[in-house]
Design a protein around this motif. Structure first.
Motif, short mmCIF file in Angstrom:
data_model
loop_
_atom_site.label_atom_id
_atom_site.label_comp_id
_atom_site.label_asym_id
_atom_site.label_seq_id
_atom_site.Cartn_x
_atom_site.Cartn_y
_atom_site.Cartn_z
N SER A 31 0.84 -1.21 0.00
CA SER A 31 0.00 0.00 0.00
C SER A 31 0.87 1.25 0.00
CB SER A 31 -0.94 -0.02 1.20
OG SER A 31 -0.21 0.24 2.37
N ARG A 32 2.07 1.15 0.60
CA ARG A 32 2.91 2.34 0.66
C ARG A 32 3.62 2.62 -0.65
NH1 ARG A 32 5.61 2.14 6.54
NH2 ARG A 32 3.74 2.63 7.74
N LYS A 35 1.89 5.05 -2.86
CA LYS A 35 2.05 6.42 -2.40
C LYS A 35 3.45 6.93 -2.73
CE LYS A 35 0.88 9.06 1.65
NZ LYS A 35 1.04 8.99 3.11
N ASP A 143 11.68 5.75 4.50
CA ASP A 143 10.66 5.25 3.59
C ASP A 143 9.61 6.31 3.28
OD1 ASP A 143 9.66 5.21 6.10
OD2 ASP A 143 8.87 3.16 6.04
N ALA A 144 9.73 7.47 3.90
CA ALA A 144 8.84 8.58 3.55
C ALA A 144 9.59 9.89 3.72
CB ALA A 144 7.59 8.56 4.44
N LEU A 247 10.61 0.07 -0.44
CA LEU A 247 9.30 -0.56 -0.23
C LEU A 247 9.09 -1.71 -1.21
CD1 LEU A 247 7.28 2.67 0.44
CD2 LEU A 247 7.74 0.84 2.06
#
Lengths: 297, 90
Positions: A31-32, A35, A143-144, A247
């Motif tokens: 799911s990430r 994004k 990761d973000a 990811l």
């Protein structure tokens, strides 16, 4: 005998609960990724605008800017390594670190001292464990990544670049990151960030020809303001791609871990059933043998 | 009537795009206004408001921080490291 069945039962139980974790992590990564890829795409308009502007300035002026001037005799280099904070992503961090290690060796062979800048806890532990020094460190949110973080890193690197070599500055800056080519292909890459190689691409159509710009306040000041931004944007883009790659790697690693767990459970179930059957057979044999012994006496 | 194709982008994403009849922005040297037909220009923006007058009469105001503005052939790109819209009225 019963002990063996119990051992298998325990193994099945623990593998099942591990599989649940793998499954959950796979889903989270999946799911990430969407994004993360979106963020890579969303950062493109800015990156394009700034690249276009930088090439506009540099194509019209014989630029003599510190950030683009090749030092005559480079003696010190900086390497920024982008790894992940967490493991469980297959060979993701190992690949980045191997690529970085190759670069470090190559730079050492050219006779350059190298300052290492580390991003991500995995690279940090790698260097700490080997007792090797690094100039600066950023951890968290690999990761973000955020634009602020990219700005901070960019500023640190540009400062190091602008510092005199004798005072601990560097002559060139390289970045090791993982390029997100597609969901199934991510490649560790090295780019040289500074000095900038301003590429003047041949315009494809007449419309792409860069017009003669006016500069406000003047070309030099525009360049002063643009180049650090350009570097930040390159770093930010590399961070976003690395995050998407991390990811994707994690998703793949968790998928195969989950699959392995499933086949282990199958194997253990088979072994457990064998053991149970063996036990029953043995009990029967013992009973019959006992009964026979009674009858014969 | 000639109009400007405007894009406002920040480091993280595209903020707004559309057509406009006039733009005013604050550069590090002071306010500038841009109308259709402006000569190609690259300007460094100071912190401040960018006001875009859209073709249908509304205004869009954005806070742009540390960025630049480029104009070429009636295409205006405002790129800022941080930007946000103040309640867009279209």
């Amino acid at each position: 005998m019963g002990a063996q069945i119990r051992v298998y039962r325990q193994k099945i139980a623990s593998t099942t609960s591990m599989r649940k974790i793998f499954k959950a992590m796979e889903l989270i990564a999946t799911s990430r990724i969407t994004k993360a890829r979106e963020r890579v795409n969303q950062s493109l308009p800015y990156a394009n605008a700034i690249t276009r502007a930088v090439s506009a300035v540099s194509s019209q002026h014989d630029i003599e800017h510190v950030l683009t001037t090749e030092p005559v005799n480079p003696t010190r280099a900086a390497v920024l390594i982008m790894s992940s904070d967490r493991g469980l992503a297959g060979a993701y961090s190992a690949n980045v670190l191997r690529k970085a290690e190759q670069l470090l060796i190559a730079l050492a062979e050219e006779g350059k001292d190298v300052d290492v800048y580390v991003l991500g806890r995995k690279a940090q532990t790698y260097f700490d464990f080997r007792g090797r020094e690094y100039a600066d460190l950023w951890t968290g949110q690999t990761d973000a990544p955020t634009a602020e973080r990219a700005e901070e890193i960019g500023r640190t690197l540009v400062d190091a670049f602008l510092t005199d070599t004798a005072a601990g500055g560097v002559d060139e800056i390289h970045v090791v990151f993982t390029e997100f080519e597609s969901l199934v292909k991510q490649t560790p890459r090295v780019i040289r960030l500074l000095p900038l190689e301003v590429v003047e691409e041949a315009p494809a159509t007449a419309e792409d020809v860069l017009p003669l710009y006016e500069f406000e306040p003047d070309a030099e000041e525009v360049l002063d303001a643009l180049l650090p931004k350009y570097i930040e944007s390159r770093i930010f883009n590399a961070m976003l791609q690395s995050a998407a790659s991390e990811l994707a790697n994690r998703q793949r690693a968790m998928k195969s871990a989950g699959d392995n767990a499933t086949s282990l459970i199958k194997e253990y179930t088979l072994l457990m059933n064998n053991a149970r059957q063996a036990e029953i057979t043995q009990e029967l044999t013992e009973l019959i043998a006992g009964a026979d012994a009674l009858n014969n006496s | 009537m000639a109009e400007l194709a405007v894009e406002i982008v920040s480091e993280e994403k595209a903020i707004w795009s559309g057509s406009a009849s006039a733009i005013s922005a604050r550069t590090i040297n002071g306010e500038i206004g841009i109308l259709p037909g402006h000569t190609p220009m690259l300007a460094v923006l100071g912190d401040g408001e960018v006001v875009v007058r859209t073709t249908d009469g509304g205004t869009v105001t954005a806070q742009a921080q540390g960025g630049f503005l480029s104009v070429d052939h009636d295409r205006v790109v405002i790129a800022a490291s941080a930007a946000q819209l103040d309640g867009a009225a279209a």
